[in-house]
Design a protein around this motif. Structure first.
Motif, mmCIF file in Angstrom:
data_model
loop_
_atom_site.group_PDB
_atom_site.id
_atom_site.type_symbol
_atom_site.label_atom_id
_atom_site.label_comp_id
_atom_site.label_asym_id
_atom_site.label_seq_id
_atom_site.Cartn_x
_atom_site.Cartn_y
_atom_site.Cartn_z
ATOM 1 N N ALA A 6 44.677 36.191 35.830
ATOM 2 C CA ALA A 6 43.874 35.454 36.812
ATOM 3 C C ALA A 6 44.739 34.427 37.530
ATOM 4 N N GLN A 9 46.989 36.200 40.007
ATOM 5 C CA GLN A 9 46.317 36.683 41.217
ATOM 6 C C GLN A 9 46.046 35.541 42.201
ATOM 7 N N GLN A 35 27.939 34.492 42.741
ATOM 8 C CA GLN A 35 28.619 35.782 42.858
ATOM 9 C C GLN A 35 29.738 35.774 43.888
ATOM 10 N N THR A 37 33.041 33.232 46.037
ATOM 11 C CA THR A 37 33.871 32.035 46.100
ATOM 12 C C THR A 37 34.184 31.731 47.561
ATOM 13 N N GLY A 62 40.561 38.997 47.844
ATOM 14 C CA GLY A 62 39.485 39.485 46.968
ATOM 15 C C GLY A 62 39.874 39.415 45.506
ATOM 16 N N GLU A 63 41.138 39.746 45.205
ATOM 17 C CA GLU A 63 41.619 39.648 43.824
ATOM 18 C C GLU A 63 41.603 38.194 43.355
ATOM 19 N N SER A 65 39.610 35.869 44.453
ATOM 20 C CA SER A 65 38.205 35.507 44.279
ATOM 21 C C SER A 65 37.684 36.020 42.930
ATOM 22 N N ARG A 66 37.987 37.268 42.608
ATOM 23 C CA ARG A 66 37.566 37.826 41.316
ATOM 24 C C ARG A 66 38.212 37.054 40.168
ATOM 25 N N LEU A 69 36.249 33.839 39.636
ATOM 26 C CA LEU A 69 34.994 34.141 38.948
ATOM 27 C C LEU A 69 35.252 34.435 37.469
ATOM 28 N N PHE A 70 36.349 35.146 37.183
ATOM 29 C CA PHE A 70 36.720 35.419 35.795
ATOM 30 C C PHE A 70 36.982 34.112 35.052
#
Length: 130
Positions: A6, A9, A35, A37, A62-63, A65-66, A69-70
């Motif tokens: 994370a 990324q 859901q 960011t 996008g990575e 952002s994921r 969230l992780f």
């Protein structure tokens, strides 16, 4: 994904934002909602700070952002505390600093419910939200 991936990324998004530019320090400030960011990027060279003049590609962003969230989910699971944002500061040697924001944004309501709007209000131009 794990925490180190994370971080990587998020750092990749900052590096792509800085691509083709000189920088001494750079970073991103990310707000984390249910859901999604929202991130702002900045870089500094000397005394000049440049903000949001370009952005990482959709896939790299996008990575990142994921990844945010992780991190939110992982911290909630491991500490019981929810983060609402993070500031990631990257240095050219690859070192970084990360600061978490635990303050819920004022006026933000996290809910899966829908709003019912009554459009038959007695006062023209106004509606009631239930």
């Amino acid at each position: 994904m794990n925490v180190e991936e994370a971080y990587s990324q998020i750092a990749n998004a900052i590096v792509e934002f800085c691509s083709g530019s000189r920088w001494d320090i750079a970073g991103s400030k990310t707000s984390i909602f249910s859901q999604m960011t929202q991130s702002n990027y900045w870089r500094q060279h000397g005394n000049e700070v440049i903000e949001n003049d370009k952005f990482p590609s959709f896939s790299i962003g996008g990575e990142a952002s994921r990844a945010a969230l992780f991190l939110r989910n992982d911290l909630l699971k491991t500490t019981g505390q929810r983060i609402w944002g993070l500031t990631f500061t990257l240095f050219p040697d690859g070192k970084f600093r990360i600061e978490y924001n635990y303050d819920k944004p004022e006026g933000y309501e996290e809910t899966d419910e829908t709003l019912d709007v009554d459009l038959s209000s007695d006062i023209p131009g106004q509606s009631s939200v239930q």
